[in-house]
Design a protein around this motif. Structure first.
Motif, PDB file in Angstrom:
ATOM      1  N   THR A   1      11.608  28.913  14.822  1.00 55.37           N
ATOM      2  CA  THR A   1      12.192  27.661  15.299  1.00 55.37           C
ATOM      3  C   THR A   1      11.112  26.598  15.401  1.00 55.37           C
ATOM      4  O   THR A   1       9.959  26.890  15.736  1.00 55.37           O
ATOM      5  CB  THR A   1      12.862  27.829  16.686  1.00 55.37           C
ATOM      6  OG1 THR A   1      11.891  28.297  17.622  1.00 55.37           O
ATOM      7  CG2 THR A   1      14.010  28.822  16.635  1.00 55.37           C
ATOM      8  N   CYS A   2      11.493  25.393  15.091  1.00 55.20           N
ATOM      9  CA  CYS A   2      10.591  24.242  15.203  1.00 55.20           C
ATOM     10  C   CYS A   2       9.263  24.495  14.471  1.00 55.20           C
ATOM     11  O   CYS A   2       8.186  24.149  14.975  1.00 55.20           O
ATOM     12  CB  CYS A   2      10.366  23.866  16.665  1.00 55.20           C
ATOM     13  SG  CYS A   2      11.872  23.417  17.544  1.00 55.20           S
ATOM     14  N   GLY A   3       9.345  25.158  13.305  1.00 57.62           N
ATOM     15  CA  GLY A   3       8.169  25.354  12.475  1.00 57.62           C
ATOM     16  C   GLY A   3       7.234  26.463  12.888  1.00 57.62           C
ATOM     17  O   GLY A   3       6.108  26.549  12.382  1.00 57.62           O
ATOM     18  N   LYS A   4       7.663  27.342  13.794  1.00 59.37           N
ATOM     19  CA  LYS A   4       6.789  28.435  14.226  1.00 59.37           C
ATOM     20  C   LYS A   4       7.615  29.680  14.541  1.00 59.37           C
ATOM     21  O   LYS A   4       8.810  29.607  14.792  1.00 59.37           O
ATOM     22  CB  LYS A   4       5.965  28.026  15.445  1.00 59.37           C
ATOM     23  CG  LYS A   4       6.786  27.765  16.685  1.00 59.37           C
ATOM     24  CD  LYS A   4       5.926  27.334  17.855  1.00 59.37           C
ATOM     25  CE  LYS A   4       6.668  27.022  19.113  1.00 59.37           C
ATOM     26  NZ  LYS A   4       7.970  27.532  19.358  1.00 59.37           N
TER      27      LYS A   4
ATOM     28  N   ASP B   1      23.853  13.955  17.181  1.00 54.65           N
ATOM     29  CA  ASP B   1      23.253  15.290  17.308  1.00 54.65           C
ATOM     30  C   ASP B   1      23.965  16.093  18.396  1.00 54.65           C
ATOM     31  O   ASP B   1      24.207  17.289  18.239  1.00 54.65           O
ATOM     32  CB  ASP B   1      21.758  15.197  17.649  1.00 54.65           C
ATOM     33  CG  ASP B   1      20.912  14.618  16.526  1.00 54.65           C
ATOM     34  OD1 ASP B   1      21.367  14.593  15.372  1.00 54.65           O
ATOM     35  OD2 ASP B   1      19.771  14.194  16.832  1.00 54.65           O
TER      36      ASP B   1
ATOM     37  N   GLY C   1      14.116  26.763  21.744  1.00 51.54           N
ATOM     38  CA  GLY C   1      13.732  26.744  20.341  1.00 51.54           C
ATOM     39  C   GLY C   1      14.385  25.619  19.569  1.00 51.54           C
ATOM     40  O   GLY C   1      14.570  25.714  18.359  1.00 51.54           O
ATOM     41  N   LEU C   2      14.752  24.542  20.270  1.00 52.45           N
ATOM     42  CA  LEU C   2      15.406  23.406  19.630  1.00 52.45           C
ATOM     43  C   LEU C   2      14.525  22.169  19.726  1.00 52.45           C
ATOM     44  O   LEU C   2      13.740  22.024  20.659  1.00 52.45           O
ATOM     45  CB  LEU C   2      16.741  23.086  20.319  1.00 52.45           C
ATOM     46  CG  LEU C   2      17.825  24.152  20.293  1.00 52.45           C
ATOM     47  CD1 LEU C   2      19.026  23.684  21.103  1.00 52.45           C
ATOM     48  CD2 LEU C   2      18.236  24.457  18.868  1.00 52.45           C
ATOM     49  N   ALA C   3      14.715  21.276  18.764  1.00 51.92           N
ATOM     50  CA  ALA C   3      14.115  19.950  18.860  1.00 51.92           C
ATOM     51  C   ALA C   3      15.060  19.089  19.697  1.00 51.92           C
ATOM     52  O   ALA C   3      16.276  19.286  19.648  1.00 51.92           O
ATOM     53  CB  ALA C   3      13.936  19.351  17.470  1.00 51.92           C
TER      54      ALA C   3
ATOM     55  N   GLN D   1      18.162  13.458  18.880  1.00 50.80           N
ATOM     56  CA  GLN D   1      17.699  12.088  18.669  1.00 50.80           C
ATOM     57  C   GLN D   1      18.823  11.073  18.828  1.00 50.80           C
ATOM     58  O   GLN D   1      18.568   9.916  19.132  1.00 50.80           O
ATOM     59  CB  GLN D   1      17.091  11.950  17.273  1.00 50.80           C
ATOM     60  CG  GLN D   1      15.900  12.865  17.032  1.00 50.80           C
ATOM     61  CD  GLN D   1      14.745  12.586  17.972  1.00 50.80           C
ATOM     62  OE1 GLN D   1      14.327  11.443  18.129  1.00 50.80           O
ATOM     63  NE2 GLN D   1      14.245  13.616  18.624  1.00 50.80           N
TER      64      GLN D   1
ATOM     65  N   LYS E   1      13.008  16.960  26.098  1.00 42.68           N
ATOM     66  CA  LYS E   1      12.145  17.985  25.501  1.00 42.68           C
ATOM     67  C   LYS E   1      11.957  19.185  26.431  1.00 42.68           C
ATOM     68  O   LYS E   1      11.945  20.330  25.988  1.00 42.68           O
ATOM     69  CB  LYS E   1      10.797  17.367  25.132  1.00 42.68           C
ATOM     70  CG  LYS E   1       9.901  18.300  24.359  1.00 42.68           C
ATOM     71  CD  LYS E   1       8.617  17.628  23.919  1.00 42.68           C
ATOM     72  CE  LYS E   1       7.787  18.620  23.120  1.00 42.68           C
ATOM     73  NZ  LYS E   1       6.504  18.130  22.734  1.00 42.68           N
TER      74      LYS E   1
ATOM     75  N   THR F   1      13.046  22.683  24.548  1.00 41.65           N
ATOM     76  CA  THR F   1      11.933  23.419  23.949  1.00 41.65           C
ATOM     77  C   THR F   1      12.029  24.920  24.212  1.00 41.65           C
ATOM     78  O   THR F   1      11.853  25.710  23.281  1.00 41.65           O
ATOM     79  CB  THR F   1      10.576  22.844  24.410  1.00 41.65           C
ATOM     80  OG1 THR F   1      10.494  21.487  23.952  1.00 41.65           O
ATOM     81  CG2 THR F   1       9.419  23.633  23.832  1.00 41.65           C
TER      82      THR F   1
ATOM     83  N   ASP G   1       8.545  32.659  17.065  1.00 41.17           N
ATOM     84  CA  ASP G   1       8.554  32.831  18.515  1.00 41.17           C
ATOM     85  C   ASP G   1       8.762  34.292  18.890  1.00 41.17           C
ATOM     86  O   ASP G   1       9.628  34.973  18.336  1.00 41.17           O
ATOM     87  CB  ASP G   1       9.707  32.030  19.149  1.00 41.17           C
ATOM     88  CG  ASP G   1       9.527  30.530  18.996  1.00 41.17           C
ATOM     89  OD1 ASP G   1       8.395  30.048  19.139  1.00 41.17           O
ATOM     90  OD2 ASP G   1      10.537  29.847  18.741  1.00 41.17           O
TER      91      ASP G   1
END
Length: 188
Positions: free
Chosen positions: A163-166, A49, A40-42, A45, A33, A37, A168
């Protein structure tokens, strides 16, 4: 592009094409993470990926919009990060540079060594005039890295990426060819 992928050699590093065989190495740092982060990436997993990321590297090279080198240590050959160009616009002689490095190697000068080599390569082999770096305001280490390389902060791009729901904000940094004294770089 249909030509052989270029290899860049520096004092400690070999920058080379990332292949499917490198997926476990890539997964190791892209699942962290703290590494992803600021990009701007998750976090990845699964190894699949990481394979998707490697396929993206291949696609931007093949369509001429970028190139991403795997950062490897000369003594181990393990991929510990990547560095390269994306959003390359040959008409405008411009590209964005991006990079990431395994946390195990932060603070060692490896990112700086790789970035310097990639920037020089861009000016010498892609006839770039301008290289940009987009960096989140909270990512102070990345800002220091590009400033050390001679990039200048041009301004803040408000809500530039989602990115990631927000949304930036990103600082726009750039370096132009005239800012550097480009000398020969060893490529194979």
């Amino acid at each position: 592009m249909g030509k052989e992928f270029p290899i860049i050699e520096t004092r400690r590093l070999i920058l080379r094409e990332v292949t499917a065989e490198d997926a476990n190495d890539v997964f190791k740092y892209l699942s962290d993470k703290e590494v992803v982060t600021p990009m701007g990436l998750a976090p990845c997993q699964t190894v699949e990926d990481a394979q998707d990321e490697i396929r993206w590297y291949k696609s931007i090279y093949e369509d001429g919009t970028g190139i991403r080198w795997g950062i490897t240590l000369k003594d181990s050959g393990e991929v510990i990060g990547s560095c390269g160009f994306l959003n390359m616009l040959t008409k405008h002689h411009r590209a964005e540079v991006g990079y990431e490095l395994s946390k195990d190697h932060w603070g060692t000068g490896i990112a700086s060594e790789a970035l310097e080599a990639v920037v020089k390569y861009g000016y010498q082999h892609y006839q770039l005039e301008r290289i940009e770096a987009l960096i989140e305001p909270t990512n102070l280490p990345s800002q220091k890295l590009v400033e050390k390389q001679g990039f200048r902060r041009e301004g803040l791009l408000r809500h530039y990426e989602f990115t990631c729901g927000k949304f930036d904000d990103l600082y726009m940094y750039s370096i132009i060819k005239a800012d550097l004294n480009i000398d020969y770089i060893d490529t194979k």
